[in-house]
Each structure stands twice: as C-alpha cells, then as structure tokens.
Write an enzyme that holds these catalytic residues in place. Structure first.
Site, PDB file in Angstrom:
ATOM      1  N   ARG A  37       0.836  -1.206   0.000  1.00 42.44           N
ATOM      2  CA  ARG A  37       0.000   0.000   0.000  1.00 42.44           C
ATOM      3  C   ARG A  37       0.865   1.248   0.000  1.00 42.44           C
ATOM      4  NH1 ARG A  37       2.417   2.595   3.389  1.00 42.44           N
ATOM      5  NH2 ARG A  37       2.207   2.552   5.640  1.00 42.44           N
ATOM      6  N   GLU A  43      -1.187  11.422   7.083  1.00 38.42           N
ATOM      7  CA  GLU A  43      -0.061  10.705   7.716  1.00 38.42           C
ATOM      8  C   GLU A  43      -0.044  10.941   9.221  1.00 38.42           C
ATOM      9  OE1 GLU A  43       1.286   7.978   6.432  1.00 38.42           O
ATOM     10  OE2 GLU A  43       1.883   9.201   4.723  1.00 38.42           O
ATOM     11  N   ASP A  46      -4.006   8.004  11.599  1.00 32.79           N
ATOM     12  CA  ASP A  46      -4.875   6.836  11.849  1.00 32.79           C
ATOM     13  C   ASP A  46      -4.993   6.499  13.331  1.00 32.79           C
ATOM     14  OD1 ASP A  46      -2.268   5.745  11.900  1.00 32.79           O
ATOM     15  OD2 ASP A  46      -2.764   3.996  10.646  1.00 32.79           O
ATOM     16  N   ASP A 146      -3.061   0.383   7.279  1.00 35.97           N
ATOM     17  CA  ASP A 146      -2.454  -0.603   6.377  1.00 35.97           C
ATOM     18  C   ASP A 146      -3.347  -1.828   6.225  1.00 35.97           C
ATOM     19  OD1 ASP A 146      -0.401   1.193   6.597  1.00 35.97           O
ATOM     20  OD2 ASP A 146       0.837  -0.070   7.883  1.00 35.97           O
TER      21      ASP A 146
HETATM   22  C1  GLA Z   1       2.971   3.374   9.772  1.00 39.84           C
HETATM   23  C2  GLA Z   1       1.822   2.666  10.485  1.00 39.84           C
HETATM   24  C3  GLA Z   1       0.461   3.229  10.043  1.00 39.84           C
HETATM   25  C4  GLA Z   1       0.442   4.749  10.090  1.00 39.84           C
HETATM   26  C5  GLA Z   1       1.667   5.325   9.386  1.00 39.84           C
HETATM   27  C6  GLA Z   1       1.751   6.830   9.522  1.00 39.84           C
HETATM   28  O1  GLA Z   1       3.000   3.028   8.427  1.00 39.84           O
HETATM   29  O2  GLA Z   1       1.854   1.284  10.211  1.00 39.84           O
HETATM   30  O3  GLA Z   1      -0.550   2.691  10.857  1.00 39.84           O
HETATM   31  O4  GLA Z   1       0.352   5.215  11.414  1.00 39.84           O
HETATM   32  O5  GLA Z   1       2.875   4.783   9.907  1.00 39.84           O
HETATM   33  O6  GLA Z   1       0.684   7.438   8.889  1.00 39.84           O
END
Ligand code: GLA
Length: 352
Positions: A37, A43, A46, A146
């Site tokens: 992904r 960013e 989540d 993710d």
């Molecule tokens: C990592 C985490 C995600 C998210 C990103 C930042 O990839 O696995 O859950 O928090 O950082 O957006």
C-alpha cells in the site's frame, strides 16, 4: 529508465507453488494474495482516529498452503530480504499455550495473525486482528490504515478511511493521464522505531490535556486556545495531526472532482507539516520531494508512511513519469528505486 515492476501474479504464484512442492512434496491446496500500500495523504492520523487516503498497490505478497492433521505449522519464505532461518515449524496455539514473537522476525507477522485470528470474523474484525498482530508480535503500535486498505482496496480507487467510525469510501483514481510514482529512498533510520510510539504518546497526552478522547475531536481553534495546557512540542505535534485530518478531507474532495493541482498542493503542505511540526522526515526524503517538485508535470509530492526513511509518493502527469524518475535519480544523494502503480485490489483468494 523504467520503474522496477514486480513480476505478475501468475509468475509469483508459480514460484510459490514450486517452492511448496520442493519443500512438502505435494501441490498446495490454497493460495492467497495481499497487496502493498501507499498512503496518498493523511499521515500519522490513523492512531488519532483521523482520516487517511491510501491505495493498494500492484506489488503483491503471495501465500500458498495446505491444511495438515498433526497440529504443526510449517512456514517457508522465498523472500530474499527475510532474516534467517527461512523455514521453521511450530505447534498451533491452544488455550493453554500461546505463540510468542521471536526470530526469525519475518515469521512474527504470520505467527501474530495465527495467534489472534480465532477472534476475527467480519472484514473490519480481521483488520483489527492483523493490527493486533503487528502490535504484539512486531512491536509497532500502528494504526489501522495498512490492514484496512490491504483488505478493502479496489482497482482504480483510493480508499478514504475514517479511523474513528471505520467507515470507508472509494475515491476513483483511474485517469490514464495521471500517475502515482513511489520513490524508495532506500534509507531506514533506526530512529523510526522509537519515535513512532513516542509520537503516539505525545498525541494522546495533548488530547487528554484538552479533555478530548483523541485529536480527532480537536479543532485548530481549540488547540490554539489550549496552548498553555500542552508543551510546545506537543502543540506542534497536535497542529500537524489536526491540520492533516482537514487536508485529507479536502484532498479526497479534490480527487473526486479531478482537481489534481489542489490535491498536489495539499500533498506539499502535508510534507512540510510532517517535516516541521511532526518532525518525522529526514534529509533524504526532503531531497526526494524537492527534486520531484521541480519537474514540470508534477502536481505534488510528500513523504509517505511512518517517516525517518522509506518512500515518497508523487502525483504527476503520466507523460512526465520517466522525466521525473530521471531528474530525481540525478538529484538524490543516495540510490532511489521507483515504482509506478495503479490503485489495485485488496487481499484475495486465488484460484489454483
Ligand atoms: C505506519 C503505520 C500506520 C500509520 C503510518 C503513519 O506506516 O503502520 O498505521 O500510522 O505509519 O501514517
């Protein structure tokens, strides 16, 4: 100058079947695939119950297997990047005996899902189980982006996820005149593993200080008004998150109406906020973004993912892609790797 392209699903599946046959002397009975992904915008929002806008990639992981009667699980990976050993065997967990994370590290992701999977059911519960596996077996207190996009991604669409309600909506992204370029900095600063949980804690502290359940509940004006209640650093961290949630909503709307310029501007704002307020970028990512932005036909570019290395994502005119790769390569102090991918489907069972 072509972007590196992963072999097609058929080729990967054939390789997995061959490895299975060599190891176990029989054909596998099941095969599944899961996509990589990239997050277009949203960013570090989540785990703050915010909005994210990722898409699933054409880059795939394939898993094949067969049930067995003796309660043992045999795992084997063909990934060149995996730590040793590349094969291992362990008993299925029971009520009395749980699986534990350990080495090889690559197997922790699989073991964690096996350990937690009996609690799963519907798609969102499955995503939660996979997130739980990452928390307890890989040691990363990640959000749910993710896992959800890996399950729910759809070809030709980005996926807007509301990480508070877990509602998702598909945003079309299939204009052949537009491309998404992922540039791997091939840098991974060790700082990332300690800074990620720290950022998460800082955000939770600010929310608590403002009497809110999460930063999703906080408006920019409320944050400004409560400035005295939080540390200077906490204030900047929260300003990123609150602004980024707003940008993500605006970006999804811009994408829906095909306004790539507006989308690109929001990407650049996102990068600056991640660099200056959230402080999760690094010189290599800044360099890649800057190089991309000086190419005609580029709408926007930003770091993507947790930060401290990893990749940038760039939205650009499809016709500008090879020019952009060439320019970025020439202006980057390290060695960049490129991936061009359309939004792809989420995880699925493959027919054997
Ligand atoms: C990592 C985490 C995600 C998210 C990103 C930042 O990839 O696995 O859950 O928090 O950082 O957006």
């Amino acid at each position: 100058m072509a972007a590196s392209i992963q072999p097609q699903v058929g080729e990967l599946l054939a390789e997995a079947r061959r490895a299975f046959r060599e190891e176990f002397g029989a054909e596998p009975e099941l095969a599944v695939s899961a996509p990589g992904r990239v997050n277009l915008i949203g960013e570090h929002t989540d785990y703050n119950q915010g909005l994210v806008l990722p898409m699933a990639l054409e880059l795939l992981t394939i898993l094949v297997g067969s049930p067995r009667e003796d309660g043992l699980v045999s795992l084997l990976t063909t990934s060149a990047d995996a730590d040793e050993p590349q094969r291992l065997q362990f008993p299925l967990p029971t009520a009395q005996r749980s699986l534990e994370p350990g080495t090889p590290r690559w197997a922790n992701y699989v073991k964690g899902v096996i350990q937690h999977y009996p609690d799963a059911g519907a798609v969102v519960a499955r995503a939660r189980v996979c997130q739980q596996a990452e928390h307890s077996f890989a040691g990363v207190p990640c959000g749910i982006m993710d896992q959800l996009v890996a399950l729910l991604g759809q070809k030709g669409h980005a996926l807007l996820i509301d990480c508070r309600s877990l509602e998702t909506s598909l945003v079309p992204l299939s204009d052949p005149k537009v491309a998404v370029l992922i540039t791997n900095s091939n840098i991974r600063h060790s700082l990332g593993s300690s800074e990620y949980p720290l950022r998460r804690r800082q955000c939770e502290e600010v929310a608590r200080a403002l009497g809110k359940e999460s930063l999703r509940e906080v408006q920019l004006e409320e944050l400004e008004a409560g400035r005295e209640l939080v540390s200077k650093e906490g204030f900047r961290r929260a300003r990123h998150v609150v602004g980024e949630i707003q940008r993500t909503a605006q970006a999804a709307a811009a994408l829906s109406r095909g306004d790539y310029r507006a989308f690109g501007r929001l990407m650049v704002e996102s990068h600056h906020s991640l660099r200056d307020d959230y402080e999760v970028s690094c010189p290599e990512l800044d360099q890649l973004v800057e190089a991309a932005l000086s190419v005609p036909g580029v709408y926007g570019s930003r770091m993507t993912g947790g930060g401290f290395g990893g990749c940038t994502v760039t939205l650009l005119e499809a016709s500008a892609a090879s020019r952009a790769m060439q320019h970025i390569r020439g202006h980057y102090s390290g060695t960049a790797t490129f991936y061009l991918s359309q939004p792809a489907d989420g995880a699925k069972v493959l027919h054997l």
